[in-house]
Design a protein around this motif. Structure first.
Motif, short mmCIF file in Angstrom:
data_model
loop_
_atom_site.label_atom_id
_atom_site.label_comp_id
_atom_site.label_asym_id
_atom_site.label_seq_id
_atom_site.Cartn_x
_atom_site.Cartn_y
_atom_site.Cartn_z
N ILE A 42 0.81 -1.24 -0.04
CA ILE A 42 0.30 0.00 -0.05
C ILE A 42 0.78 1.36 -0.08
O ILE A 42 0.36 2.21 -0.48
CB ILE A 42 -0.92 0.32 1.22
CG1 ILE A 42 -1.33 -1.14 1.37
CG2 ILE A 42 -1.50 1.11 1.38
CD1 ILE A 42 -2.71 -1.10 2.56
N VAL A 43 2.18 1.23 1.03
CA VAL A 43 2.65 2.45 0.83
C VAL A 43 3.45 2.85 -0.66
O VAL A 43 3.57 3.88 -0.79
CB VAL A 43 4.14 1.63 1.92
CG1 VAL A 43 4.57 3.50 1.91
CG2 VAL A 43 3.26 2.26 3.26
N SER A 44 3.92 1.75 -1.57
CA SER A 44 4.55 1.71 -2.65
C SER A 44 3.31 1.96 -3.61
O SER A 44 4.04 3.26 -4.08
CB SER A 44 5.72 0.39 -3.39
OG SER A 44 4.15 -0.39 -2.72
N GLU A 45 2.47 1.76 -3.41
CA GLU A 45 1.57 2.73 -4.85
C GLU A 45 0.97 3.76 -3.90
O GLU A 45 0.91 5.22 -5.09
CB GLU A 45 -0.13 1.84 -4.55
CG GLU A 45 -0.55 2.05 -5.04
CD GLU A 45 -2.17 1.23 -5.58
OE1 GLU A 45 -2.87 1.42 -6.00
OE2 GLU A 45 -2.42 0.01 -4.70
N ALA A 46 0.99 3.93 -2.65
CA ALA A 46 0.59 5.59 -2.19
C ALA A 46 1.99 6.61 -2.80
O ALA A 46 1.04 8.35 -2.70
CB ALA A 46 -0.19 5.74 -1.07
N LEU A 47 3.24 5.96 -2.98
CA LEU A 47 3.65 6.53 -2.69
C LEU A 47 5.04 7.02 -4.12
O LEU A 47 5.86 7.78 -4.08
CB LEU A 47 5.12 6.80 -1.90
CG LEU A 47 4.95 6.91 0.04
CD1 LEU A 47 5.69 7.21 1.05
CD2 LEU A 47 4.10 8.74 -0.29
N ASP A 48 3.77 5.70 -5.27
CA ASP A 48 5.08 5.93 -6.57
C ASP A 48 5.79 5.54 -6.28
O ASP A 48 6.65 5.88 -6.86
CB ASP A 48 4.47 6.87 -7.17
CG ASP A 48 4.52 6.77 -8.48
OD1 ASP A 48 4.14 6.04 -8.76
OD2 ASP A 48 5.09 7.70 -9.41
N GLU A 165 -6.25 -0.53 6.34
CA GLU A 165 -7.21 -0.53 5.21
C GLU A 165 -8.74 0.05 5.99
O GLU A 165 -9.10 1.52 5.10
CB GLU A 165 -7.68 -1.80 5.02
CG GLU A 165 -9.13 -2.32 4.38
CD GLU A 165 -9.06 -4.15 4.37
OE1 GLU A 165 -10.73 -4.48 3.99
OE2 GLU A 165 -8.94 -4.72 5.00
N ASP A 168 -5.21 4.96 7.84
CA ASP A 168 -4.36 5.00 7.17
C ASP A 168 -3.14 4.65 7.58
O ASP A 168 -2.27 3.77 8.66
CB ASP A 168 -4.12 6.40 7.12
CG ASP A 168 -3.59 6.81 5.96
OD1 ASP A 168 -1.95 6.63 6.31
OD2 ASP A 168 -4.33 8.06 4.93
N TRP A 169 -2.29 3.59 5.73
CA TRP A 169 -0.82 2.94 6.87
C TRP A 169 0.01 3.61 7.21
O TRP A 169 1.05 3.39 8.04
CB TRP A 169 -0.33 2.92 4.93
CG TRP A 169 0.22 3.81 4.59
CD1 TRP A 169 -0.76 4.73 3.04
CD2 TRP A 169 0.97 4.91 4.55
NE1 TRP A 169 -0.06 6.24 3.01
CE2 TRP A 169 1.13 6.18 3.50
CE3 TRP A 169 2.20 4.39 4.84
CZ2 TRP A 169 2.38 7.22 2.99
CZ3 TRP A 169 3.22 5.47 5.50
CH2 TRP A 169 3.12 6.96 4.14
N ARG A 170 -0.19 5.18 7.21
CA ARG A 170 0.19 6.11 8.47
C ARG A 170 0.81 5.59 9.77
O ARG A 170 1.97 5.68 9.93
CB ARG A 170 0.86 7.00 8.29
CG ARG A 170 0.84 8.17 7.11
CD ARG A 170 0.25 9.84 6.55
NE ARG A 170 0.62 9.76 4.90
CZ ARG A 170 1.33 9.82 4.80
NH1 ARG A 170 2.40 10.04 4.81
NH2 ARG A 170 1.69 10.37 2.57
#
Length: 456
Positions: A42-48, A165, A168-170
């Motif tokens: 999820i992090v890699s997708e959110a932060l491209d 989910e 937030d992942w943060r």
């Protein structure tokens, strides 16, 4: 005197808050390590940052080697208090940087800082235990530390997935930062004014050399991960050259003949690095596989890691009871065979997209294999050690663990980045890890038969 020793406890009034705080720090470090595995897709997708996915794991493991060496030297020279305070501060700072990151680069900086703190705080806590608790309580403290790792491994991945989910992942980072601060304050307040020793004179030249070597190992392990952003014809040669540099730099930090799988302790230490590399490189991509190929949510992707953790815990208990009867050779064969079975299941699922149950259930076999093998390697390390080299040998085991994991994860990330299709990329990662397990039979059959029971 005997009655007093029997009645003593790590939860006595004068040690209660240090024990609570120390166990909490270990618990939260474990939660964070497991949470990252679940939320990273999820992090890699959110932060491209798909290309730098592996660096988020490898970088933290790599810099932890620096933290281990630095904290150990600091604690030996000046006592553990300062080393612990700085290490925990770095760990919290890294969590905050990652949690508030707006780019993958900022997130990775946070992960590197976390690694420095995580490696340092573990070593510093061990020295605090040695200085503050009487010898007859050491076993109970370390048993509590072990439990603090086991419990998060059973529930952490699922909870981290749910946080990512539904919140937030943060919060998987920020929440741990807040709780770590509270746990640290419990220890800091209690340790205030307590005499933890002032250290002893050290060979500064030797310490500087060890620290520089640790920095070289960490730097080139991280560099392997960043080669994923380069063209294949440049990235792979640079990555292989980095592996060669790491192999040379890590030699003085390990027992002699380690990389040649020398009989006894050298093979024990090498085995730890190979097993850790194979397991953790594959596990880093298990949630990714379930989310990308089978449409799992982050919450349910964590279930695969939970089952493996249960198997790890159960196998560890089994090893403690029957390990002496099984012997080192049988444990090696059984453990590596279970890991091969697990990787074969995951590889089949990655290639042909068969039922995801094959991934979830299959990966539990890998957890069982590691649960049998890991504690056995620790016992053997102590069995091959004497009071004059216990610190070096224990450090070497941890360095091999972290370095092997960091390099394997970085190489796996390079393979994923250089391949187009998801099925091909995932299958190459799991095939690579399967090859590492096969390689593990070389040192695994050369562990020897040190008098483990006499030194436990």
């Amino acid at each position: 005197m005997t009655d007093g020793i029997a009645a003593a406890s790590i939860w006595d009034r004068e040690r209660l808050w240090v024990s609570v705080g120390a166990v909490a720090l270990i618990f939260l470090a474990a939660i964070e390590a497991l949470a990252v595995t679940t939320v990273m897709p999820i992090v890699s997708e959110a932060l491209d940052g798909r290309e730098l996915y592996a660096v988020a794991f490898a970088g933290t493991l790599a810099t932890s080697v620096i933290g281990m060496v630095a904290a150990g030297a600091w604690a030996d020279a000046r006592g553990p208090r300062g080393a612990l305070y700085v290490a925990v501060t770095l760990f919290i700072a890294g969590l905050l940087l990652s949690g508030f990151a707006v780019s993958m680069e900022q997130f990775l900086i946070g992960r590197l800082v976390q690694g420095l703190g995580a490696g340092g705080q573990t070593v510093a806590l061990y020295v605090v235990v040695a200085r503050l608790y009487p010898a007859h309580l050491h076993g109970r403290v370390f048993a509590a530390f072990a439990a603090a790792w086991v419990v998060p491994s059973m529930v952490g991945p699922f909870l981290a997935g749910a946080v990512a989910e539904y919140l937030d992942w943060r919060w998987a980072f920020l929440g741990v930062a807040v709780l770590t601060t509270i746990a640290f304050l419990l220890i800091a307040v209690r340790l205030r004014g307590v005499d933890l020793g002032h250290g002893e004179p050290q060979d500064r030249r030797a310490l500087v050399i060890r620290l520089l070597l640790a920095v070289v190992v960490a730097t080139f392990a991280v560099l392997i991960g960043f080669t994923a952003e380069l063209a294949v014809q440049v990235g792979w040669p640079l990555a292989l050259a980095s592996v060669a540099v790491i192999a040379v730099a890590v030699l003085p930090l390990l027992p002699r003949r380690t990389l040649r799988a020398g009989f006894g302790l050298p093979s024990v230490v090498l085995m730890r690095g190979i097993a850790a590399g194979a397991f953790f490189a594959a596990e880093a991509y298990i949630p990714y596989l379930l989310i990308e190929r089978f449409g799992f949510t982050a919450t349910w992707a964590g279930v695969a890691l939970m089952l493996a953790a249960f198997a790890w815990a159960g196998a560890s208990q089994l090893q403690g009871r029957v390990g002496e009867r099984l012997g080192n050779t049988r444990i090696t064969v059984i453990s590596l065979s279970l890991m091969l079975l697990a990787l074969a299941c995951v590889l089949v699922a990655a290639l042909w997209a068969v039922s995801p149950a094959l991934v979830v259930v299959g990966w539990a076999f890998a957890g069982g294999g590691m649960g049998l093998l890991y504690p056995r390697l620790t016992v053997l390390t102590l069995a091959y050690s004497n009071p004059g080299n216990q610190g070096f040998n224990s450090s070497a085991l941890s360095i091999s663990d972290s370095t092997g994991s960091a390099v394997a994860i970085a190489l796996a990330g390079l393979a994923v980045a250089g391949l187009g299709g998801e099925a091909t990329a995932f299958s190459v990662v799991f095939a690579f890890c399967l090859g590492l397990v096969l390689l593990g039979f070389v040192p695994g059959l050369r562990l020897g038969h040190a008098a483990e029971s006499a030194r436990r």
